[in-house]
Scaffold this motif. Sequence first.
Motif, PDB file in Angstrom:
ATOM      1  N   ALA A   1       0.927  -1.380  -0.070  1.00 32.94           N
ATOM      2  CA  ALA A   1      -0.164   0.193  -0.066  1.00 32.94           C
ATOM      3  C   ALA A   1       0.971   1.281   0.112  1.00 32.94           C
ATOM      4  CB  ALA A   1      -0.857   0.039   1.304  1.00 32.94           C
ATOM      5  N   TRP A   2       0.238   2.407  -0.392  1.00 31.52           N
ATOM      6  CA  TRP A   2       0.817   3.710  -0.368  1.00 31.52           C
ATOM      7  C   TRP A   2       0.149   4.520   0.585  1.00 31.52           C
ATOM      8  CZ3 TRP A   2       5.305   4.978  -2.259  1.00 31.52           C
ATOM      9  CH2 TRP A   2       6.015   3.919  -3.183  1.00 31.52           C
ATOM     10  N   TYR A   3       0.776   5.388   1.517  1.00 32.53           N
ATOM     11  CA  TYR A   3       0.067   6.339   2.335  1.00 32.53           C
ATOM     12  C   TYR A   3       0.832   7.538   2.063  1.00 32.53           C
ATOM     13  CZ  TYR A   3      -2.038   2.520   5.272  1.00 32.53           C
ATOM     14  OH  TYR A   3      -2.702   1.458   5.733  1.00 32.53           O
ATOM     15  N   ARG A   4       0.266   8.572   2.637  1.00 32.60           N
ATOM     16  CA  ARG A   4       0.840   9.846   2.315  1.00 32.60           C
ATOM     17  C   ARG A   4       0.283  10.591   3.837  1.00 32.60           C
ATOM     18  NH1 ARG A   4      -2.490  12.605  -2.453  1.00 32.60           N
ATOM     19  NH2 ARG A   4      -4.392  13.089  -1.520  1.00 32.60           N
TER      20      ARG A   4
ATOM     21  N   GLN B   1      -3.213  14.092   9.279  1.00 38.11           N
ATOM     22  CA  GLN B   1      -2.839  12.580   9.807  1.00 38.11           C
ATOM     23  C   GLN B   1      -2.593  11.630   8.388  1.00 38.11           C
ATOM     24  OE1 GLN B   1      -3.236  12.210  13.206  1.00 38.11           O
ATOM     25  NE2 GLN B   1      -5.212  10.423  13.043  1.00 38.11           N
ATOM     26  N   ARG B   2      -1.594  10.715   8.755  1.00 37.84           N
ATOM     27  CA  ARG B   2      -1.230   9.851   7.791  1.00 37.84           C
ATOM     28  C   ARG B   2      -2.702   9.029   7.126  1.00 37.84           C
ATOM     29  NH1 ARG B   2       3.477   5.657   8.764  1.00 37.84           N
ATOM     30  NH2 ARG B   2       4.451   7.622   9.162  1.00 37.84           N
ATOM     31  N   GLU B   3      -2.775   9.215   5.852  1.00 36.68           N
ATOM     32  CA  GLU B   3      -3.981   8.469   5.154  1.00 36.68           C
ATOM     33  C   GLU B   3      -3.658   7.719   4.011  1.00 36.68           C
ATOM     34  OE1 GLU B   3      -6.217  11.625   3.456  1.00 36.68           O
ATOM     35  OE2 GLU B   3      -4.637  12.098   1.697  1.00 36.68           O
ATOM     36  N   LEU B   4      -4.533   6.607   3.744  1.00 39.96           N
ATOM     37  CA  LEU B   4      -4.291   5.565   2.798  1.00 39.96           C
ATOM     38  C   LEU B   4      -4.457   6.082   1.582  1.00 39.96           C
ATOM     39  CD1 LEU B   4      -3.684   2.474   2.236  1.00 39.96           C
ATOM     40  CD2 LEU B   4      -6.262   2.332   2.346  1.00 39.96           C
ATOM     41  N   VAL B   5      -3.635   6.135   0.670  1.00 43.42           N
ATOM     42  CA  VAL B   5      -3.602   6.414  -0.770  1.00 43.42           C
ATOM     43  C   VAL B   5      -4.526   5.259  -1.675  1.00 43.42           C
ATOM     44  CG1 VAL B   5      -2.597   7.363  -3.040  1.00 43.42           C
ATOM     45  CG2 VAL B   5      -1.769   8.066  -0.660  1.00 43.42           C
ATOM     46  N   GLY B   6      -3.684   4.191  -1.279  1.00 45.61           N
ATOM     47  CA  GLY B   6      -4.316   3.102  -2.295  1.00 45.61           C
ATOM     48  C   GLY B   6      -3.584   1.827  -1.841  1.00 45.61           C
ATOM     49  N   SER B   7      -4.069   0.637  -2.122  1.00 45.54           N
ATOM     50  CA  SER B   7      -3.245  -0.696  -1.869  1.00 45.54           C
ATOM     51  C   SER B   7      -3.428  -1.643  -2.845  1.00 45.54           C
ATOM     52  CB  SER B   7      -3.905  -1.187  -0.747  1.00 45.54           C
ATOM     53  OG  SER B   7      -5.292  -1.514  -0.774  1.00 45.54           O
ATOM     54  N   ILE B   8      -2.820  -2.556  -3.197  1.00 43.42           N
ATOM     55  CA  ILE B   8      -2.862  -3.710  -4.307  1.00 43.42           C
ATOM     56  C   ILE B   8      -2.506  -5.185  -3.540  1.00 43.42           C
ATOM     57  CG2 ILE B   8      -0.324  -3.252  -4.788  1.00 43.42           C
ATOM     58  CD1 ILE B   8      -1.367  -3.910  -7.596  1.00 43.42           C
ATOM     59  N   SER B   9      -3.434  -6.044  -3.959  1.00 42.93           N
ATOM     60  CA  SER B   9      -3.266  -7.301  -3.351  1.00 42.93           C
ATOM     61  C   SER B   9      -2.031  -7.932  -4.129  1.00 42.93           C
ATOM     62  CB  SER B   9      -4.502  -8.141  -3.244  1.00 42.93           C
ATOM     63  OG  SER B   9      -4.938  -8.503  -4.786  1.00 42.93           O
TER      64      SER B   9
ATOM     65  N   TYR C   1       5.141  10.680   1.175  1.00 37.92           N
ATOM     66  CA  TYR C   1       4.473   9.372   0.662  1.00 37.92           C
ATOM     67  C   TYR C   1       5.293   8.199   1.309  1.00 37.92           C
ATOM     68  CZ  TYR C   1       1.243  11.736  -2.421  1.00 37.92           C
ATOM     69  OH  TYR C   1       0.088  12.479  -3.062  1.00 37.92           O
ATOM     70  N   TYR C   2       4.569   7.070   1.871  1.00 40.52           N
ATOM     71  CA  TYR C   2       5.246   6.218   2.724  1.00 40.52           C
ATOM     72  C   TYR C   2       4.796   4.853   1.899  1.00 40.52           C
ATOM     73  CZ  TYR C   2       6.060   9.368   6.235  1.00 40.52           C
ATOM     74  OH  TYR C   2       6.617  10.546   7.131  1.00 40.52           O
ATOM     75  N   CYS C   3       5.444   4.023   1.763  1.00 39.09           N
ATOM     76  CA  CYS C   3       5.211   2.523   1.321  1.00 39.09           C
ATOM     77  C   CYS C   3       4.928   1.637   2.547  1.00 39.09           C
ATOM     78  CB  CYS C   3       6.207   1.895   0.535  1.00 39.09           C
ATOM     79  SG  CYS C   3       6.046   0.366  -0.281  1.00 39.09           S
ATOM     80  N   ASN C   4       3.825   0.715   2.178  1.00 34.27           N
ATOM     81  CA  ASN C   4       3.493  -0.302   3.397  1.00 34.27           C
ATOM     82  C   ASN C   4       3.367  -1.609   3.040  1.00 34.27           C
ATOM     83  OD1 ASN C   4       1.081  -1.577   4.918  1.00 34.27           O
ATOM     84  ND2 ASN C   4       2.210  -0.793   6.374  1.00 34.27           N
ATOM     85  N   ALA C   5       3.828  -2.808   3.478  1.00 32.21           N
ATOM     86  CA  ALA C   5       3.707  -4.131   3.151  1.00 32.21           C
ATOM     87  C   ALA C   5       3.523  -5.032   4.241  1.00 32.21           C
ATOM     88  CB  ALA C   5       5.070  -4.489   2.188  1.00 32.21           C
ATOM     89  N   ASP C   6       2.706  -6.042   3.849  1.00 32.53           N
ATOM     90  CA  ASP C   6       2.477  -7.098   4.995  1.00 32.53           C
ATOM     91  C   ASP C   6       3.507  -8.299   4.426  1.00 32.53           C
ATOM     92  OD1 ASP C   6      -0.906  -6.407   4.986  1.00 32.53           O
ATOM     93  OD2 ASP C   6       0.662  -5.778   6.327  1.00 32.53           O
ATOM     94  N   VAL C   7       4.325  -8.485   5.121  1.00 32.18           N
ATOM     95  CA  VAL C   7       5.390  -9.277   4.795  1.00 32.18           C
ATOM     96  C   VAL C   7       5.658 -10.859   5.712  1.00 32.18           C
ATOM     97  CG1 VAL C   7       7.814  -9.581   4.253  1.00 32.18           C
ATOM     98  CG2 VAL C   7       6.807  -7.517   3.956  1.00 32.18           C
TER      99      VAL C   7
END
Length: 119
Positions: free
Chosen positions: A35-38, A44-52, A93-99
């Motif tokens: 996902a990308w947050y900003r 507040q930090r908010e979710l921009v979008g995500s991808i499975s 902009y921040y990157c996030n991942a479930d690893v």
Amino acid sequence: QVQLVESGGGLVQPGGSLRLSCAASGSILTINTMAWYRQAPGKQRELVGSISRGGTTLYKEAVKGRFTISRENAKNTVYLQMSSLKPEDTAVYYCNADVLSSTGWGTNWGQGTQVTVSS
């Protein structure tokens, strides 16, 4: 230890485009959602979008039609293509991942990259 490294931020004029990249590295077994947050100053930090992992995407309403998220699983990399940029898109902009690693599942964050939309 899993690390996310972002690149591609910078200064762009309104109406311009930028492509952000985020590559995950380390002791990775698999990555599910990325996902990308900003976060803009004072907000507040908010979710921009995500991808499975399979490519299903979700976007914040304000960026629909302008931003596109994609990924290359073999490279453990997610991208954010931003077009028709507006001053209100200015943020870190921040990157996030479930690893999944040897220690189990964890949520990881990148260091952030600055995007500034200004004339």
